[in-house]
Design a protein around this motif. Structure first.
Motif, PDB file in Angstrom:
ATOM      1  N   MET A   1       1.648 -10.767  11.369  1.00  0.00           N
ATOM      2  CA  MET A   1       2.926 -11.433  11.591  1.00  0.00           C
ATOM      3  C   MET A   1       3.656 -11.734  10.284  1.00  0.00           C
ATOM      4  O   MET A   1       4.877 -11.808  10.252  1.00  0.00           O
ATOM      5  N   GLN A   2       2.885 -11.943   9.192  1.00  0.00           N
ATOM      6  CA  GLN A   2       3.532 -12.256   7.916  1.00  0.00           C
ATOM      7  C   GLN A   2       4.515 -11.167   7.504  1.00  0.00           C
ATOM      8  O   GLN A   2       5.644 -11.445   7.085  1.00  0.00           O
ATOM      9  N   PRO A 112      -3.105   0.213 -13.036  1.00  0.00           N
ATOM     10  CA  PRO A 112      -3.724  -0.653 -12.023  1.00  0.00           C
ATOM     11  C   PRO A 112      -3.078  -0.479 -10.664  1.00  0.00           C
ATOM     12  O   PRO A 112      -1.874  -0.250 -10.564  1.00  0.00           O
ATOM     13  N   MET A 113      -3.887  -0.565  -9.629  1.00  0.00           N
ATOM     14  CA  MET A 113      -3.370  -0.651  -8.265  1.00  0.00           C
ATOM     15  C   MET A 113      -3.513  -2.116  -7.867  1.00  0.00           C
ATOM     16  O   MET A 113      -4.451  -2.518  -7.167  1.00  0.00           O
ATOM     17  N   SER A 114      -2.573  -2.926  -8.348  1.00  0.00           N
ATOM     18  CA  SER A 114      -2.696  -4.372  -8.161  1.00  0.00           C
ATOM     19  C   SER A 114      -1.383  -5.018  -7.750  1.00  0.00           C
ATOM     20  O   SER A 114      -1.200  -6.217  -7.930  1.00  0.00           O
ATOM     21  N   GLY A 115      -0.470  -4.227  -7.208  1.00  0.00           N
ATOM     22  CA  GLY A 115       0.783  -4.790  -6.720  1.00  0.00           C
ATOM     23  C   GLY A 115       2.009  -4.198  -7.386  1.00  0.00           C
ATOM     24  O   GLY A 115       2.992  -3.896  -6.718  1.00  0.00           O
ATOM     25  N   HIS A 116       1.963  -4.039  -8.705  1.00  0.00           N
ATOM     26  CA  HIS A 116       3.100  -3.448  -9.409  1.00  0.00           C
ATOM     27  C   HIS A 116       2.947  -1.931  -9.486  1.00  0.00           C
ATOM     28  O   HIS A 116       1.839  -1.397  -9.421  1.00  0.00           O
ATOM     29  N   TYR A 117       4.073  -1.263  -9.651  1.00  0.00           N
ATOM     30  CA  TYR A 117       4.052   0.191  -9.805  1.00  0.00           C
ATOM     31  C   TYR A 117       3.532   0.563 -11.190  1.00  0.00           C
ATOM     32  O   TYR A 117       3.544  -0.250 -12.122  1.00  0.00           O
ATOM     33  N   ALA A 118       3.115   1.813 -11.318  1.00  0.00           N
ATOM     34  CA  ALA A 118       2.605   2.300 -12.598  1.00  0.00           C
ATOM     35  C   ALA A 118       3.664   2.238 -13.691  1.00  0.00           C
ATOM     36  O   ALA A 118       3.338   2.219 -14.881  1.00  0.00           O
ATOM     37  N   THR A 119       4.942   2.197 -13.301  1.00  0.00           N
ATOM     38  CA  THR A 119       6.018   2.133 -14.296  1.00  0.00           C
ATOM     39  C   THR A 119       5.961   0.866 -15.142  1.00  0.00           C
ATOM     40  O   THR A 119       6.633   0.774 -16.162  1.00  0.00           O
ATOM     41  N   LEU A 120       5.153  -0.104 -14.727  1.00  0.00           N
ATOM     42  CA  LEU A 120       4.947  -1.296 -15.553  1.00  0.00           C
ATOM     43  C   LEU A 120       4.365  -0.900 -16.913  1.00  0.00           C
ATOM     44  O   LEU A 120       4.471  -1.640 -17.888  1.00  0.00           O
ATOM     45  N   PHE A 254       4.518  -8.275  -1.448  1.00  0.00           N
ATOM     46  CA  PHE A 254       5.231  -9.542  -1.607  1.00  0.00           C
ATOM     47  C   PHE A 254       4.271 -10.723  -1.659  1.00  0.00           C
ATOM     48  O   PHE A 254       4.563 -11.737  -2.279  1.00  0.00           O
ATOM     49  N   ILE A 255       3.090 -10.593  -1.036  1.00  0.00           N
ATOM     50  CA  ILE A 255       2.093 -11.665  -1.127  1.00  0.00           C
ATOM     51  C   ILE A 255       1.499 -11.700  -2.524  1.00  0.00           C
ATOM     52  O   ILE A 255       1.321 -12.766  -3.121  1.00  0.00           O
ATOM     53  N   GLN A 256       1.197 -10.521  -3.062  1.00  0.00           N
ATOM     54  CA  GLN A 256       0.665 -10.457  -4.428  1.00  0.00           C
ATOM     55  C   GLN A 256       1.682 -10.994  -5.420  1.00  0.00           C
ATOM     56  O   GLN A 256       1.335 -11.743  -6.337  1.00  0.00           O
ATOM     57  N   PHE A 293      13.801  -6.946 -17.207  1.00  0.00           N
ATOM     58  CA  PHE A 293      12.448  -7.448 -16.988  1.00  0.00           C
ATOM     59  C   PHE A 293      12.169  -7.654 -15.506  1.00  0.00           C
ATOM     60  O   PHE A 293      11.150  -7.193 -14.977  1.00  0.00           O
ATOM     61  N   TYR A 294      13.077  -8.327 -14.796  1.00  0.00           N
ATOM     62  CA  TYR A 294      12.814  -8.659 -13.400  1.00  0.00           C
ATOM     63  C   TYR A 294      13.026  -7.484 -12.450  1.00  0.00           C
ATOM     64  O   TYR A 294      12.444  -7.467 -11.349  1.00  0.00           O
ATOM     65  N   ASP A 295      13.812  -6.495 -12.836  1.00  0.00           N
ATOM     66  CA  ASP A 295      13.895  -5.278 -12.024  1.00  0.00           C
ATOM     67  C   ASP A 295      12.522  -4.615 -11.942  1.00  0.00           C
ATOM     68  O   ASP A 295      12.174  -3.995 -10.920  1.00  0.00           O
ATOM     69  N   GLU A 296      11.747  -4.726 -13.001  1.00  0.00           N
ATOM     70  CA  GLU A 296      10.391  -4.171 -13.033  1.00  0.00           C
ATOM     71  C   GLU A 296       9.396  -5.128 -12.395  1.00  0.00           C
ATOM     72  O   GLU A 296       8.559  -4.740 -11.563  1.00  0.00           O
ATOM     73  N   TYR A 297       9.494  -6.401 -12.759  1.00  0.00           N
ATOM     74  CA  TYR A 297       8.505  -7.393 -12.327  1.00  0.00           C
ATOM     75  C   TYR A 297       8.558  -7.631 -10.819  1.00  0.00           C
ATOM     76  O   TYR A 297       7.521  -7.847 -10.177  1.00  0.00           O
ATOM     77  N   LEU A 298       9.755  -7.600 -10.236  1.00  0.00           N
ATOM     78  CA  LEU A 298       9.912  -7.887  -8.809  1.00  0.00           C
ATOM     79  C   LEU A 298       9.732  -6.654  -7.929  1.00  0.00           C
ATOM     80  O   LEU A 298       9.783  -6.754  -6.703  1.00  0.00           O
ATOM     81  N   ALA A 299       9.522  -5.499  -8.539  1.00  0.00           N
ATOM     82  CA  ALA A 299       9.262  -4.270  -7.781  1.00  0.00           C
ATOM     83  C   ALA A 299       7.765  -4.189  -7.505  1.00  0.00           C
ATOM     84  O   ALA A 299       6.963  -4.024  -8.420  1.00  0.00           O
ATOM     85  N   VAL A 300       7.394  -4.347  -6.241  1.00  0.00           N
ATOM     86  CA  VAL A 300       5.969  -4.374  -5.885  1.00  0.00           C
ATOM     87  C   VAL A 300       5.680  -3.375  -4.774  1.00  0.00           C
ATOM     88  O   VAL A 300       6.567  -2.964  -4.026  1.00  0.00           O
ATOM     89  N   MET A 301       4.420  -2.995  -4.687  1.00  0.00           N
ATOM     90  CA  MET A 301       3.969  -2.034  -3.687  1.00  0.00           C
ATOM     91  C   MET A 301       2.835  -2.633  -2.867  1.00  0.00           C
ATOM     92  O   MET A 301       2.158  -3.567  -3.299  1.00  0.00           O
ATOM     93  N   ASP A 302       2.651  -2.095  -1.660  1.00  0.00           N
ATOM     94  CA  ASP A 302       1.552  -2.531  -0.799  1.00  0.00           C
ATOM     95  C   ASP A 302       0.275  -1.791  -1.188  1.00  0.00           C
ATOM     96  O   ASP A 302       0.315  -0.620  -1.593  1.00  0.00           O
ATOM     97  N   LEU A 303      -0.859  -2.462  -1.022  1.00  0.00           N
ATOM     98  CA  LEU A 303      -2.156  -1.862  -1.320  1.00  0.00           C
ATOM     99  C   LEU A 303      -2.899  -1.574  -0.019  1.00  0.00           C
ATOM    100  O   LEU A 303      -2.834  -2.383   0.922  1.00  0.00           O
TER     101      LEU A 303
END
Length: 418
Positions: A1-2, A112-120, A254-256, A293-303
């Motif tokens: 539901m989240q 890392p596969m930890s929420g952010h894209y590899a472009t970090l 978004f949870i990460q 900075f935040y265009d990169e930081y706020l871009a997240v992916m699902d694991l």
């Protein structure tokens, strides 16, 4: 539901974002009299801030089109050389018609596969590409992977590393940033036990959770405070329609991201307050720096849920690798099998995600390596992200990795000649 609630909230805010963007564009027009008043600038800044914090950020582009080699500007072509449903092996190919034939060391950078894209890791690549032949694991957002593609867990992550090292070939150097340190060390041990001729010439583990019992951080305490069932019940969700990966179980990005921001909430609030003031004052440079900075930081992916749950249990709760209990496809993983690969570990003095000593623990596990194959470095004054990005990375950490890689290659050439 989240996940469904998040999607609904995003959809409900869409018309408000559109209106805010329209107001910002109107008040950005110098022909509009209100744009030149303090009230107009304040309204415009508020609308731009609202639009920025409520929109969804897609995967950023790598944007690496050229590098400097020997004073020459050398074009760089980005190409996918190996593809699976969950990962693209990306190669940054330098135009050797400009700089001449290069025999630089081959480096696999495991993101890392930890929420952010590899472009970090863009800054990491930009620094390394000048003197190395760089390949990067560019992981795919799980919500874009259809269910019929199957599962992806920690064992699959390790298998991907082995497959990619073999693809790149003999004498490959592997750099793991943060979370991949465990699977990279495990993959190296597995290849060594197999007697695989393509096993890495060196591995560099940067800010990785090899043994999270050493100086545990808030992240480590949180992972230990709940059983794995709690994580499965509370943070795992099916991908909603109409995404390609509809019904795939994932740990939503978004949870990460919420967890990342909660660790330093005051800093993020202050950064956005400063951004708001910069917009009002017309300080374009500061505002643009904030956006980048935040265009990169706020871009997240699902694991993938399987990967997230197995990693939490194996790495953060049961400590299987340092305890000697880790298995891959049912076979034991013994770091003692690593006998000729150089192992370098890098830690940040102020790392609040991966505490001091957690990465260094790899040396204790590689018990059969000769002393000269162990390299450890602690960078003073940097936190987690400073280990692989920023000024200290460019001027102090990367040169040490560069020299280690070249020393390994020199030693191997000399051994081959004898």
């Amino acid at each position: 539901m989240q996940y469904h609630t998040y999607e609904m909230a995003h959809a409900l805010l869409t018309p408000w974002r559109a209106q805010a963007k329209l107001v910002t564009q109107v008040l950005g027009n110098p022909l509009v009299p209100l744009a030149h008043t303090g009230l107009g600038r304040t309204i415009s800044a508020a609308c731009e801030l609202f639009e920025g914090v409520t929109r969804r950020y897609g995967k950023p582009a790598w944007g690496i089109h050229a590098t400097k080699i020997g004073g020459l500007t050398v074009p760089v072509r980005e190409e996918v050389v190996l593809r699976t449903p969950f990962c693209e092996l990306r190669h940054f190919d330098r135009d050797e018609t400009v700089c001449g034939k290069r025999y630089d060391p081959k480096v696999l950078l495991v993101a890392p596969m930890s929420g952010h894209y590899a472009t970090l890791l863009r800054g990491t690549v930009q620094t390394m590409i000048q003197e190395h032949n760089i390949y990067v694991t560019d992981w795919v957002d799980a919500r874009h992977v259809p269910v019929f593609a199957g599962k992806f867990d920690l064992d699959d992550f390790i298998e991907h590393i082995i497959q990619m090292v073999r693809f790149i070939g003999h004498n490959t150097h592997v750099i793991a940033v943060c979370q991949p340190s465990v699977p990279v060390l495990a993959a190296t041990a597995i290849m060594a036990a197999m007697g695989d001729e393509c096993r890495p010439a060196s591995i560099t583990l940067m800010g990785g959770p090899i043994d999270t019992r050493c100086n545990p951080t808030v992240v480590n305490h949180h992972a230990m405070s709940k059983d794995i069932g709690w994580f499965e019940r509370n943070v795992i969700s099916p991908v909603p329609w109409p995404n390609v990966g509809c019904m795939r179980l994932v740990y939503p990005g978004f949870i990460q991201l919420s967890g990342f921001m909660a660790m330093n909430l005051d800093r993020h609030v202050e950064a956005h307050r400063g951004y708001f003031n910069s917009l009002i004052k017309g300080d374009c440079d500061s505002a643009e720096q904030h956006r980048r900075f935040y265009d990169e930081y706020l871009a997240v992916m699902d694991l993938p849920a399987e990967f997230f749950l197995q990693t939490v249990k194996t790495v953060f709760q049961d400590h299987d690798l340092p305890e000697g209990r880790m298995k891959w496809r049912g076979e034991p993983v013994d770091c003692g099998a690593i006998e000729d690969t150089v192992v370098m570990t890098v830690e940040g003095e102020r790392d609040d995600i991966c505490g001091l000593g957690q990465t260094e623990a790899a040396h204790r596990l590689c018990r059969n390596l000769p002393p000269e194959n162990h390299v450890h470095y602690v960078q003073p004054g940097v936190g987690h992200y400073g280990v692989f990005n920023g000024t200290r990375w460019r001027t102090e950490i990367q040169p040490r990795i560069r020299e280690m890689i070249r020393a390994v290659n020199f030693q191997r050439r000399r051994t081959a000649m004898n």
